[in-house]
Design a protein around this motif. Sequence first.
Motif, PDB file in Angstrom:
ATOM      1  N   MET A  88      28.026  24.296  40.943  1.00  0.00           N
ATOM      2  CA  MET A  88      27.862  25.620  41.504  1.00  0.00           C
ATOM      3  C   MET A  88      26.627  26.268  40.894  1.00  0.00           C
ATOM      4  SD  MET A  88      30.170  29.059  41.195  1.00  0.00           S
ATOM      5  CE  MET A  88      31.617  28.516  42.006  1.00  0.00           C
ATOM      6  N   LYS A  89      25.901  26.991  41.680  1.00  0.00           N
ATOM      7  CA  LYS A  89      24.680  27.650  41.235  1.00  0.00           C
ATOM      8  C   LYS A  89      25.017  28.894  40.411  1.00  0.00           C
ATOM      9  CE  LYS A  89      20.562  29.809  43.108  1.00  0.00           C
ATOM     10  NZ  LYS A  89      19.875  30.225  44.324  1.00  0.00           N
ATOM     11  N   SER A  90      24.356  29.057  39.287  1.00  0.00           N
ATOM     12  CA  SER A  90      24.555  30.240  38.448  1.00  0.00           C
ATOM     13  C   SER A  90      23.814  31.421  39.050  1.00  0.00           C
ATOM     14  CB  SER A  90      24.034  29.980  37.036  1.00  0.00           C
ATOM     15  OG  SER A  90      24.111  31.161  36.262  1.00  0.00           O
ATOM     16  N   THR A  91      24.462  32.605  39.017  1.00  0.00           N
ATOM     17  CA  THR A  91      23.834  33.804  39.568  1.00  0.00           C
ATOM     18  C   THR A  91      23.014  34.551  38.545  1.00  0.00           C
ATOM     19  OG1 THR A  91      25.737  35.170  39.004  1.00  0.00           O
ATOM     20  CG2 THR A  91      25.739  34.119  41.180  1.00  0.00           C
ATOM     21  N   GLY A  92      23.249  34.238  37.268  1.00  0.00           N
ATOM     22  CA  GLY A  92      22.538  34.963  36.222  1.00  0.00           C
ATOM     23  C   GLY A  92      23.241  36.231  35.797  1.00  0.00           C
ATOM     24  N   PHE A  93      24.396  36.530  36.385  1.00  0.00           N
ATOM     25  CA  PHE A  93      25.152  37.730  36.041  1.00  0.00           C
ATOM     26  C   PHE A  93      26.238  37.374  35.036  1.00  0.00           C
ATOM     27  CE2 PHE A  93      23.789  38.546  40.449  1.00  0.00           C
ATOM     28  CZ  PHE A  93      23.075  39.712  40.245  1.00  0.00           C
ATOM     29  N   LEU A  94      26.420  38.236  34.063  1.00  0.00           N
ATOM     30  CA  LEU A  94      27.482  38.058  33.079  1.00  0.00           C
ATOM     31  C   LEU A  94      28.244  39.364  32.980  1.00  0.00           C
ATOM     32  CD1 LEU A  94      28.790  36.284  30.877  1.00  0.00           C
ATOM     33  CD2 LEU A  94      27.152  37.260  29.276  1.00  0.00           C
ATOM     34  N   ARG A  95      29.545  39.307  33.157  1.00  0.00           N
ATOM     35  CA  ARG A  95      30.389  40.498  33.076  1.00  0.00           C
ATOM     36  C   ARG A  95      31.553  40.204  32.151  1.00  0.00           C
ATOM     37  NH1 ARG A  95      26.524  42.367  34.950  1.00  0.00           N
ATOM     38  NH2 ARG A  95      26.264  43.505  36.877  1.00  0.00           N
ATOM     39  N   LYS A  96      31.991  41.217  31.422  1.00  0.00           N
ATOM     40  CA  LYS A  96      33.158  41.088  30.555  1.00  0.00           C
ATOM     41  C   LYS A  96      34.379  41.641  31.270  1.00  0.00           C
ATOM     42  CE  LYS A  96      30.760  41.232  26.150  1.00  0.00           C
ATOM     43  NZ  LYS A  96      30.700  41.835  24.819  1.00  0.00           N
ATOM     44  N   VAL A  97      35.498  41.044  30.990  1.00  0.00           N
ATOM     45  CA  VAL A  97      36.773  41.524  31.517  1.00  0.00           C
ATOM     46  C   VAL A  97      37.210  42.709  30.664  1.00  0.00           C
ATOM     47  CG1 VAL A  97      39.180  40.896  31.945  1.00  0.00           C
ATOM     48  CG2 VAL A  97      37.363  39.190  32.248  1.00  0.00           C
ATOM     49  N   ASP A  98      37.611  43.818  31.324  1.00  0.00           N
ATOM     50  CA  ASP A  98      38.053  44.978  30.542  1.00  0.00           C
ATOM     51  C   ASP A  98      39.517  44.822  30.148  1.00  0.00           C
ATOM     52  OD1 ASP A  98      39.681  45.783  32.668  1.00  0.00           O
ATOM     53  OD2 ASP A  98      38.425  47.475  33.244  1.00  0.00           O
ATOM     54  N   VAL A  99      40.070  45.789  29.417  1.00  0.00           N
ATOM     55  CA  VAL A  99      41.434  45.687  28.891  1.00  0.00           C
ATOM     56  C   VAL A  99      42.487  45.600  29.991  1.00  0.00           C
ATOM     57  CG1 VAL A  99      40.894  46.820  26.694  1.00  0.00           C
ATOM     58  CG2 VAL A  99      41.649  48.188  28.642  1.00  0.00           C
ATOM     59  N   LEU A 100      42.153  46.029  31.209  1.00  0.00           N
ATOM     60  CA  LEU A 100      43.087  45.936  32.331  1.00  0.00           C
ATOM     61  C   LEU A 100      42.880  44.669  33.159  1.00  0.00           C
ATOM     62  CD1 LEU A 100      43.064  49.650  33.535  1.00  0.00           C
ATOM     63  CD2 LEU A 100      44.768  48.491  32.114  1.00  0.00           C
ATOM     64  N   GLY A 101      41.956  43.792  32.699  1.00  0.00           N
ATOM     65  CA  GLY A 101      41.713  42.529  33.390  1.00  0.00           C
ATOM     66  C   GLY A 101      40.749  42.627  34.552  1.00  0.00           C
ATOM     67  N   ARG A 102      39.995  43.713  34.628  1.00  0.00           N
ATOM     68  CA  ARG A 102      39.074  43.917  35.749  1.00  0.00           C
ATOM     69  C   ARG A 102      37.675  43.427  35.417  1.00  0.00           C
ATOM     70  NH1 ARG A 102      40.582  50.178  36.240  1.00  0.00           N
ATOM     71  NH2 ARG A 102      39.758  49.945  34.148  1.00  0.00           N
ATOM     72  N   ILE A 103      36.980  43.015  36.478  1.00  0.00           N
ATOM     73  CA  ILE A 103      35.577  42.633  36.382  1.00  0.00           C
ATOM     74  C   ILE A 103      34.837  43.357  37.498  1.00  0.00           C
ATOM     75  CG2 ILE A 103      33.907  40.738  36.534  1.00  0.00           C
ATOM     76  CD1 ILE A 103      36.198  38.848  35.750  1.00  0.00           C
ATOM     77  N   ALA A 104      33.710  43.968  37.173  1.00  0.00           N
ATOM     78  CA  ALA A 104      32.900  44.634  38.194  1.00  0.00           C
ATOM     79  C   ALA A 104      32.015  43.590  38.865  1.00  0.00           C
ATOM     80  CB  ALA A 104      32.045  45.727  37.571  1.00  0.00           C
ATOM     81  N   ILE A 105      32.014  43.601  40.206  1.00  0.00           N
ATOM     82  CA  ILE A 105      31.140  42.700  40.955  1.00  0.00           C
ATOM     83  C   ILE A 105      29.782  43.373  41.061  1.00  0.00           C
ATOM     84  CG2 ILE A 105      30.769  41.482  43.129  1.00  0.00           C
ATOM     85  CD1 ILE A 105      33.830  41.725  43.580  1.00  0.00           C
TER      86      ILE A 105
END
Length: 91
Positions: A1-18
Amino acid sequence: MKSTGFLRKVDVLGRIAIPMELRRKLRIEDKDPVEISVVNDQVRLRKHRMPCIVMREITSENKSYANGNLVLSPKGEKILLQVLEKIQAAR
């Protein structure tokens, strides 16, 4: 799979911002339903596409009406218009 270059952390409620760039590319708007699936060791997201309420088909030409509560394909639109015209003529 191609990497998008985006890195996001999961918050305490398990959410990730797209990231906005990905939402634009996938045409994901606020309040759009998103399907989440797991394939092997990957989590996949995709915009949920509703089927036509008349034909039960999913096409790229489906249109959404009434704040997304009514989805019609081109065939479904024609059939619905014919039914409405018959009802109107019977009055």
